[in-house]
Design a protein around this motif. Structure first.
Motif, mmCIF file in Angstrom:
data_model
loop_
_atom_site.group_PDB
_atom_site.id
_atom_site.type_symbol
_atom_site.label_atom_id
_atom_site.label_comp_id
_atom_site.label_asym_id
_atom_site.label_seq_id
_atom_site.Cartn_x
_atom_site.Cartn_y
_atom_site.Cartn_z
ATOM 1 N N SER A 196 7.752 18.329 -2.271
ATOM 2 C CA SER A 196 7.072 19.326 -0.841
ATOM 3 C C SER A 196 6.457 20.611 -0.935
ATOM 4 C CB SER A 196 6.176 18.123 -0.049
ATOM 5 O OG SER A 196 7.839 17.873 0.504
ATOM 6 N N THR A 205 7.347 21.538 2.479
ATOM 7 C CA THR A 205 7.348 22.287 3.499
ATOM 8 C C THR A 205 7.844 23.525 5.012
ATOM 9 O OG1 THR A 205 7.609 19.613 3.046
ATOM 10 C CG2 THR A 205 8.216 20.407 5.564
ATOM 11 N N ARG A 254 2.736 28.065 -4.196
ATOM 12 C CA ARG A 254 2.315 26.605 -4.524
ATOM 13 C C ARG A 254 2.488 27.024 -5.722
ATOM 14 N NH1 ARG A 254 1.186 22.661 -1.154
ATOM 15 N NH2 ARG A 254 1.565 21.668 -3.221
ATOM 16 N N THR A 268 -0.331 27.216 6.646
ATOM 17 C CA THR A 268 -1.126 25.890 7.079
ATOM 18 C C THR A 268 -1.864 26.192 5.408
ATOM 19 O OG1 THR A 268 -3.036 27.218 8.392
ATOM 20 C CG2 THR A 268 -1.287 25.570 9.392
ATOM 21 N N ASP A 271 2.185 21.449 2.980
ATOM 22 C CA ASP A 271 1.458 19.728 2.572
ATOM 23 C C ASP A 271 2.316 19.397 4.308
ATOM 24 O OD1 ASP A 271 0.779 20.000 -0.274
ATOM 25 O OD2 ASP A 271 3.656 19.533 -0.975
ATOM 26 N N PHE A 272 3.131 19.745 4.555
ATOM 27 C CA PHE A 272 3.703 19.186 5.589
ATOM 28 C C PHE A 272 3.787 20.379 6.786
ATOM 29 C CE2 PHE A 272 6.002 15.917 8.617
ATOM 30 C CZ PHE A 272 5.299 14.587 8.466
ATOM 31 N N GLN A 331 4.863 17.118 14.302
ATOM 32 C CA GLN A 331 4.656 17.352 13.028
ATOM 33 C C GLN A 331 3.326 16.414 12.085
ATOM 34 O OE1 GLN A 331 7.860 14.394 11.269
ATOM 35 N NE2 GLN A 331 8.508 13.728 13.508
ATOM 36 N N GLY A 332 3.318 17.034 11.068
ATOM 37 C CA GLY A 332 2.274 15.860 10.093
ATOM 38 C C GLY A 332 1.252 16.776 8.792
ATOM 39 N N THR A 333 0.416 16.708 8.662
ATOM 40 C CA THR A 333 -0.084 17.150 7.837
ATOM 41 C C THR A 333 -0.761 18.645 8.324
ATOM 42 O OG1 THR A 333 -2.439 16.343 7.664
ATOM 43 C CG2 THR A 333 -0.724 15.311 6.303
ATOM 44 N N PRO A 334 -1.505 20.007 7.262
ATOM 45 C CA PRO A 334 -2.211 20.702 7.978
ATOM 46 C C PRO A 334 -2.989 19.939 9.296
ATOM 47 C CG PRO A 334 -1.155 21.604 6.439
ATOM 48 C CD PRO A 334 -1.010 20.304 6.829
ATOM 49 N N GLN A 335 -3.804 18.739 8.339
ATOM 50 C CA GLN A 335 -5.274 18.352 9.197
ATOM 51 C C GLN A 335 -4.634 18.044 10.362
ATOM 52 O OE1 GLN A 335 -4.299 18.326 5.969
ATOM 53 N NE2 GLN A 335 -6.108 19.200 5.063
ATOM 54 N N GLU A 336 -3.075 17.279 10.416
ATOM 55 C CA GLU A 336 -3.384 16.614 12.062
ATOM 56 C C GLU A 336 -3.181 17.383 12.347
ATOM 57 O OE1 GLU A 336 -1.532 12.845 8.749
ATOM 58 O OE2 GLU A 336 -0.314 13.970 10.065
#
Lengths: 155, 279, 260
Positions: free
Chosen positions: B42, B44, B195, B216, B220-221, B233-238
């Motif tokens: 990932s 991170t 990436r 962002t 991934d996280f 903490q979380g995915t960019p969407q969260e």
């Protein structure tokens, strides 16, 4: 690659230069060139007073250096100084009845051993002792004697 | 029983596992009971305001600094228990991109990239040359191989350093503020590169940054740390949906919020009327 | 207030002891890394070049002038006692015993020691040392150890060159300009300058100075505050500390060597 090569060459030259300088100091400036004569033979002599004679002081004959004082000891039974000299290997014909004096170079200079050859047909060998010696003249004693004599004359 | 194996599997999926980390500099506490996981493969990102010890975190993971308490595991190895040889063995499988690039100034670009290979492998000169050129090609700087680091722009130096960091094909690469001080073009290049590298060779990437937009885009996280703790903490969407005040202040760049605009000080009127007396 | 003064003193002493401890740890780490230098002799050559070859000009020219001044001054003093023939002894003994090792060491501290500190300090400030660490390369073995041995090897050679050039400088002035007898200059010198006592001791001195200078320089660089201000402070401190250390050590060594 070219730069690396230049560095190696100049470093090599630098080290050679440094070693040459050390060699120059050892051979030309210091006494190493004279001291290195490891061969030769020893003679001893007893003096009642050696003044300021030192180890490595020169031993001369007719003013030419033929050896050096190697060690100075003290004979505690006879209360005399025992001086060991190393004579250069080539000088192998010093008569047995040679006289050893302690002289002073100049009025206040270094003291050295002067050998005056005798007439004997036999030569000194390694380990032999020079029997005839004369001690160092001490300035204080000379002055003392001089004043004493003067006083005696006038009195 | 089955719960145990599930956890083992989850553990194996983690490349870096940090538990209960405490670290302080003098009397200043930098981390206080920090837990953090990095999953294999990932990207991170660890984000937070300046001075929250993001760079310190990277140094702790790579064993350059020692924490006061806590454990740090990298690929199943306890970093804090490793001796120097073990640590060096582990570091050969990590790459790190420093803020300044940290290129060796007396070596050319080519030699800089070749340095880890010369140190740790016995490759033939032709093999080494091929490898170095391939890595330089990957960052688009094959043509700059004969330049000296002083002749590179900041962005180019960072890309060369990136080529050097991946030349031993590490399992993990750590980026320390890769976007700071970059113009938009080289920033875009770096974002794409990070990436690409991650996806092409299933590398794990840890990114430390305070550039919200770029980070962002590729992460991934996300971890958000502030005052020694993980605050989100979380995915960019969260994270984007997180409504808490401190998260919103950082992500949206608000001048005042839980982190105050003013450095702590006595009231202004009191300070002005003090007439220069020593307090 | 009185306690505050003690606290300041105590902090200073503790800080100095801590630095001293770090300096020794660094020295042990460098010595432990000696094997690396043998495995990569090229690294050593580069540092002999940096310390030795680049200091050669200043050391050579200074040696020449110091020798010439010794020739002049010595002649005026000795001529008053009618002992101008002893000029050779005076020039050679003072160069080989003292001025060669000491002045060459001070010049190297200024020329090469400061450069070493600045180089290592900048490598630290620009994260190059940390970068090496991250490439699993030990910067102490790879960067510091070769510099240390480069300085230790180059120092005695530079001191010998300084003394040799100085003796020649004294010769030019004494024999060439002031008319001292050529033979007397060399003979008196050879009679009184002892190989063991003077030359070997001089070389030992310069070896010790070489260790001291490079150690101080490397430590100041390695221990620097990694900012441009920190590096410039360390560079100054490197020169001041190594100069004082050289002079202090010279007194101790002289007392040990020639005192007995």
């Amino acid at each position: 690659m070219g730069k690396r090569h230049t560095i190696e060459v100049t470093v090599g030259a630098f080290v050679v230069l440094g070693v040459v300088a050390l060699f120059f100091l050892a051979m030309q400036v210091s006494n190493l060139s004279q001291a290195s004569s490891g061969d030769g033979y020893h003679l001893t002599a007893r003096f009642s007073n050696i003044g300021s004679l030192k180890v490595r002081s020169p031993v001369t004959m007719a003013g030419v250096r033929i050896g050096r004082v190697e060690s100075i000891g003290f004979d505690k039974t006879r209360y005399e100084a025992l001086v060991t000299m190393r004579i250069d290997a080539g000088i192998d014909s010093i008569p047995e009845d040679t006289f050893a004096n302690i002289f002073t170079a100049g009025l206040l200079g270094e003291q050295y051993i002067g050998l005056e050859p005798g007439g004997s047909p036999d030569f000194l060998r390694d380990g032999d002792e020079i029997a005839n010696t004369q001690s160092a003249l001490l300035l204080e004693q000379m002055i003392g004697q001089f004043l004493f004599k003067k006083a005696g004359e006038s009195g | 029983m089955s719960g145990e194996t599930d956890r083992d599997l989850a553990d194996q999926d983690l490349l870096v596992k940090i538990r209960g980390l405490h670290f302080s500099r003098g009397s200043r506490v930098i981390f206080e009971d920090l837990d953090l996981d990095i999953r294999r493969g990932s990207v991170t990102a660890v984000m937070g305001p300046s001075g929250t010890g993001k760079t310190t975190l990277l140094k702790l993971i790579t064993g350059q600094l020692h924490p006061d308490a806590g454990t740090i595991e990298v690929d199943g190895e306890d970093v804090l228990r490793l001796d120097k040889a073990g640590l060096y063995r582990l570091r050969r499988r990590m790459g790190m991109l420093f803020q300044s690039g940290a290129l060796l100034t007396d070596l050319s670009v080519f030699e800089n990239v070749a340095y880890p290979l010369r140190e740790h492998t016995d490759l033939s000169p032709s093999m080494l040359r091929k490898l170095v050129l391939l890595k330089l090609e990957a960052v688009g700087l094959r043509g700059a191989r004969d330049l000296m680091p002083s002749e590179l722009s900041g962005g180019m130096a960072r890309r060369v350093a990136l080529a050097r960091a991946i030349v031993l094909d590490p399992m993990m690469i750590l980026y320390d503020e890769p976007f700071t001080g970059q113009d938009p073009i080289s920033m875009g290049m770096l974002v794409t590169l990070i990436r690409q590298l991650n996806d092409a060779s299933r590398m794990t990437s840890i990114l430390v940054s305070h550039d919200v937009r770029e980070t962002t885009r590729i992460a991934d996280f996300l971890y958000l740390i502030s005052q020694g703790r993980v605050i989100a903490q979380g995915t960019p969407q969260e994270i984007a949906l997180d409504a808490s005040e401190s998260v919103r202040q950082f992500m949206d760049g608000l001048p005042d919020g839980p982190v105050h605009f003013h450095y702590p000080a006595p009231p202004l009127a009191e300070d002005l009327s003090a007439q220069g007396r020593k307090r | 207030m009185r306690f505050e003064a003690f606290a300041v003193l105590g902090r200073g002493v503790l800080g100095a002891l801590e630095r001293l401890g770090r300096a020794h740890l660094l020295l042990f780490a460098i010595l432990a890394g000696s094997g690396e230098v043998l495995r990569h002799p090229r690294l050593l050559f580069e540092q002999i070049y940096n310390v030795g070859v680049l200091s050669l000009l200043i050391v050579g020219v200074s040696g020449l002038f110091v020798g010439m001044v010794l020739g002049l001054q010595g002649y005026y003093v000795l001529a008053q006692f009618g002992a101008a023939e002893s000029l050779g002894i005076m020039v050679a003994a003072s160069l080989v015993r003292e001025l060669g090792p000491v002045v060459a060491a001070l010049l190297v501290a200024g020329r090469a020691g400061s450069a070493l500190t600045a180089e290592i300090g900048l490598m630290k400030a620009t994260e190059q040392l940390a970068g090496l660490e991250m490439m699993a390369v030990d910067p102490i073995r790879r960067i510091l150890a070769p510099r240390f041995y480069g300085g230790v090897v180059a120092m005695p050679l530079l001191a010998a060159i300084f003394s040799a050039v100085g003796v020649l400088g004294g010769y030019f002035v004494g024999v060439g300009l002031l008319g001292v007898d050529d033979g007397a200059y060399w003979n008196q010198m050879q009679a009184k300058v002892d190989f063991q006592e003077d030359i070997v001791n001089g070389v030992i001195k310069s070896l010790v100075f070489g260790v001291a200078i490079t150690w101080v320089a490397l430590f100041q660089g390695y221990d620097t505050v990694p900012t441009s201000e920190g590096v410039s402070r360390s560079t100054t401190r490197s020169v001041v500390h190594s100069a004082l250390l050289v002079l202090g050590l010279d007194f101790v060594l002289t007392a040990l060597m020639f005192g007995g």
